[in-house]
Enzyme design. Sequence first.
Site, PDB file in Angstrom:
ATOM      1  CB  SER A  37      32.646  35.598  72.825  1.00 48.18           C
ATOM      2  OG  SER A  37      33.028  35.929  74.135  1.00 48.18           O
ATOM      3  CD  GLU A  48      33.809  38.120  69.368  1.00 53.07           C
ATOM      4  OE1 GLU A  48      32.876  38.408  70.142  1.00 53.07           O
ATOM      5  OE2 GLU A  48      34.990  37.987  69.746  1.00 53.07           O
ATOM      6  NE  ARG A  79      34.686  41.609  70.974  1.00 53.99           N
ATOM      7  CZ  ARG A  79      34.810  42.493  71.978  1.00 53.99           C
ATOM      8  NH1 ARG A  79      35.072  43.776  71.737  1.00 53.99           N
ATOM      9  NH2 ARG A  79      34.699  42.098  73.228  1.00 53.99           N
TER      10      ARG A  79
HETATM   11  C1  LIG Z   1      39.800  31.552  75.107  1.00 56.32           C
HETATM   12  C2  LIG Z   1      39.585  32.752  74.220  1.00 56.32           C
HETATM   13  C3  LIG Z   1      39.187  33.949  74.775  1.00 56.32           C
HETATM   14  C4  LIG Z   1      38.994  35.083  73.966  1.00 56.32           C
HETATM   15  N1  LIG Z   1      38.618  36.245  74.561  1.00 56.32           N
HETATM   16  C5  LIG Z   1      38.445  37.361  73.814  1.00 56.32           C
HETATM   17  C6  LIG Z   1      38.086  38.606  74.432  1.00 56.32           C
HETATM   18  O1  LIG Z   1      37.963  38.703  75.641  1.00 56.32           O
HETATM   19  N2  LIG Z   1      37.907  39.676  73.622  1.00 56.32           N
HETATM   20  C7  LIG Z   1      38.069  39.609  72.268  1.00 56.32           C
HETATM   21  O2  LIG Z   1      37.894  40.634  71.604  1.00 56.32           O
HETATM   22  N3  LIG Z   1      38.416  38.452  71.660  1.00 56.32           N
HETATM   23  C8  LIG Z   1      38.613  37.326  72.393  1.00 56.32           C
HETATM   24  N4  LIG Z   1      38.954  36.144  71.783  1.00 56.32           N
HETATM   25  C9  LIG Z   1      39.087  36.096  70.326  1.00 56.32           C
HETATM   26  C10 LIG Z   1      40.535  36.277  69.815  1.00 56.32           C
HETATM   27  O3  LIG Z   1      41.441  36.156  70.887  1.00 56.32           O
HETATM   28  C11 LIG Z   1      40.746  37.630  69.159  1.00 56.32           C
HETATM   29  O4  LIG Z   1      39.848  37.816  68.100  1.00 56.32           O
HETATM   30  C12 LIG Z   1      42.172  37.800  68.629  1.00 56.32           C
HETATM   31  O5  LIG Z   1      42.389  39.122  68.228  1.00 56.32           O
HETATM   32  C13 LIG Z   1      42.464  36.878  67.450  1.00 56.32           C
HETATM   33  O6  LIG Z   1      43.845  36.970  67.200  1.00 56.32           O
HETATM   34  P1  LIG Z   1      44.558  35.925  66.265  1.00 56.32           P
HETATM   35  O7  LIG Z   1      45.950  36.386  66.054  1.00 56.32           O
HETATM   36  O8  LIG Z   1      44.399  34.566  66.817  1.00 56.32           O
HETATM   37  O9  LIG Z   1      43.723  36.113  64.928  1.00 56.32           O
HETATM   38  P2  LIG Z   1      43.270  35.020  63.880  1.00 56.32           P
HETATM   39  O10 LIG Z   1      42.226  34.153  64.480  1.00 56.32           O
HETATM   40  O11 LIG Z   1      44.440  34.352  63.290  1.00 56.32           O
HETATM   41  O12 LIG Z   1      42.605  35.968  62.798  1.00 56.32           O
HETATM   42  C14 LIG Z   1      41.450  36.713  63.111  1.00 56.32           C
HETATM   43  C15 LIG Z   1      41.138  37.667  61.939  1.00 56.32           C
HETATM   44  O13 LIG Z   1      42.169  38.632  61.828  1.00 56.32           O
HETATM   45  C16 LIG Z   1      42.798  38.549  60.537  1.00 56.32           C
HETATM   46  N5  LIG Z   1      44.219  38.804  60.771  1.00 56.32           N
HETATM   47  C17 LIG Z   1      45.037  38.186  61.665  1.00 56.32           C
HETATM   48  N6  LIG Z   1      46.255  38.751  61.642  1.00 56.32           N
HETATM   49  C18 LIG Z   1      46.216  39.725  60.706  1.00 56.32           C
HETATM   50  C19 LIG Z   1      47.161  40.657  60.197  1.00 56.32           C
HETATM   51  N7  LIG Z   1      48.417  40.720  60.655  1.00 56.32           N
HETATM   52  N8  LIG Z   1      46.781  41.506  59.209  1.00 56.32           N
HETATM   53  C20 LIG Z   1      45.519  41.472  58.726  1.00 56.32           C
HETATM   54  N9  LIG Z   1      44.575  40.607  59.153  1.00 56.32           N
HETATM   55  C21 LIG Z   1      44.921  39.750  60.135  1.00 56.32           C
HETATM   56  C22 LIG Z   1      42.490  37.155  60.027  1.00 56.32           C
HETATM   57  O14 LIG Z   1      42.540  37.090  58.618  1.00 56.32           O
HETATM   58  C23 LIG Z   1      41.093  36.959  60.583  1.00 56.32           C
HETATM   59  O15 LIG Z   1      40.163  37.637  59.773  1.00 56.32           O
HETATM   60  C24 LIG Z   1      39.177  34.994  72.557  1.00 56.32           C
HETATM   61  C25 LIG Z   1      39.594  33.774  71.994  1.00 56.32           C
HETATM   62  C26 LIG Z   1      39.804  32.675  72.817  1.00 56.32           C
HETATM   63  C27 LIG Z   1      40.286  31.389  72.196  1.00 56.32           C
END
Ligand SMILES: Cc1cc2nc3c(=O)[nH]c(=O)nc-3n(C[C@H](O)[C@H](O)[C@H](O)COP(=O)(O)OP(=O)(O)OC[C@H]3O[C@@H](n4cnc5c(N)ncnc54)[C@H](O)[C@@H]3O)c2cc1C
Length: 372
Positions: free
Chosen positions: A273, A368, A199
């Site tokens: 998580s 996380e 992570r």
């Molecule tokens: C129901 C549920 C289940 C999940 N299960 C998992 C799992 O199994 N495994 C896991 O690893 N995660 C899981 N997650 C967490 C999440 O899905 C991941 O962390 C995902 O990668 C976040 O993507 P996002 O586009 O929503 O990022 P955001 O929440 O919008 O951003 C997350 C971080 O990334 C940065 N960021 C986003 N896009 C960019 C970009 N283009 N360039 C630079 N920085 C950027 C943001 O500034 C922030 O720091 C889960 C979440 C939920 C709600």
Amino acid sequence: MICYRHGKAFTHSKRYHSLTQNSFILSFKILSLSSMLQIHENVSLKNFNTFGIEAYARYFVEINHKEELQELFADIQWHNINRLVLGGGSNMLFTQNFDGLVIKINIRGIEHRINHNEVIVEAGAGEIWNIFVDYCVNWGFAGVENLSLIPGSVGASPIQNIGAYGVEVKDVFASCEAFEIASGNFVYFSNTDCKFAYRESIFKQEKKGEYIVCSVKFKLSTQANLNISYGAISAELEKQGIIEPNIKDVSKVVSEIRVSKLPDPSTIGNAGSFFKNPVISKAEFDKVHSQYPKIVHFIVDNGIKLAAGWLIEQCDWKGKVVGETGTWKNQALVLVNHGNATGKEVFDLSEAIIQSVYQKFGIKLEREVNIL
Ligand SMILES: Cc1cc2nc3c(=O)[nH]c(=O)nc-3n(C[C@H](O)[C@H](O)[C@H](O)COP(=O)(O)OP(=O)(O)OC[C@H]3O[C@@H](n4cnc5c(N)ncnc54)[C@H](O)[C@@H]3O)c2cc1C
């Protein structure tokens, strides 16, 4: 070499010129750029985070093409202000309004090139992760099927090296193109450049806030080398009578397991998580193991990984409701918004959980989710 493209807004760049020898790509439409760039003020972020928490951004801009980032940062005022890059908002907890500029990344497009058994699939940072996974699964490209149904965008996937069911993005990540805010240039990061760990990546550590990921290339295979070692996957395949699973079977089973265990953010706000699984040394483990022989653990390269969900459950938090927040009934690791929770309420609950796990086991949980 075969090369295909899907989606609608990959931007025109030198790099893509080199791919345009195929007529399929030549028919691809490139949308107009600068006229679309608009900065909005006082924008509600409630629909931009899966916790469904109300918070306002002082400024908000949507980026549909990577060149719009150069246009945006040509104005010096955006260098001297708090910035937040936002994908799907599925790893965010807003505890207050954001007094700065939120940059929502919508860069779309997926394409692939097959070379013998190897496939390079490139996706825009704003593509929804699961749409990208479905694209790969439907084409029969192996490597990301265990990561089915993870919410969020492709661009965020390398930021925290997303992972599930024994696979992490680092296992399939080839490179990414990112916008360097300070210089205004587009640069590339290889797998080793990203310094991936559990992570973690360089984008959360020494280069935090310096780059915006525009697109990611993944190295997949036309030959399935399935990873079904995770107990829950093999058990579900067996239950369904699938003896020789293919990529689609694994993707389907993973999706079904996830739906049964995790709350759907469209009906109950959450960010998956909330805490990382702590990794401790062998000596620390031996100590806690002697006191709690049933402690759920896995051996990893750098020590022993403990199941944070189990630790939280042992402290009687599973399914607890605290005001408008609480932990999920099927998975204590997931904090939820029961309707009108504030970010502060969720944060305070996370703090109480950290304290009680520490008091019982002497282990400090780490969040996380990104706290803002
Ligand atoms: C129901 C549920 C289940 C999940 N299960 C998992 C799992 O199994 N495994 C896991 O690893 N995660 C899981 N997650 C967490 C999440 O899905 C991941 O962390 C995902 O990668 C976040 O993507 P996002 O586009 O929503 O990022 P955001 O929440 O919008 O951003 C997350 C971080 O990334 C940065 N960021 C986003 N896009 C960019 C970009 N283009 N360039 C630079 N920085 C950027 C943001 O500034 C922030 O720091 C889960 C979440 C939920 C709600």
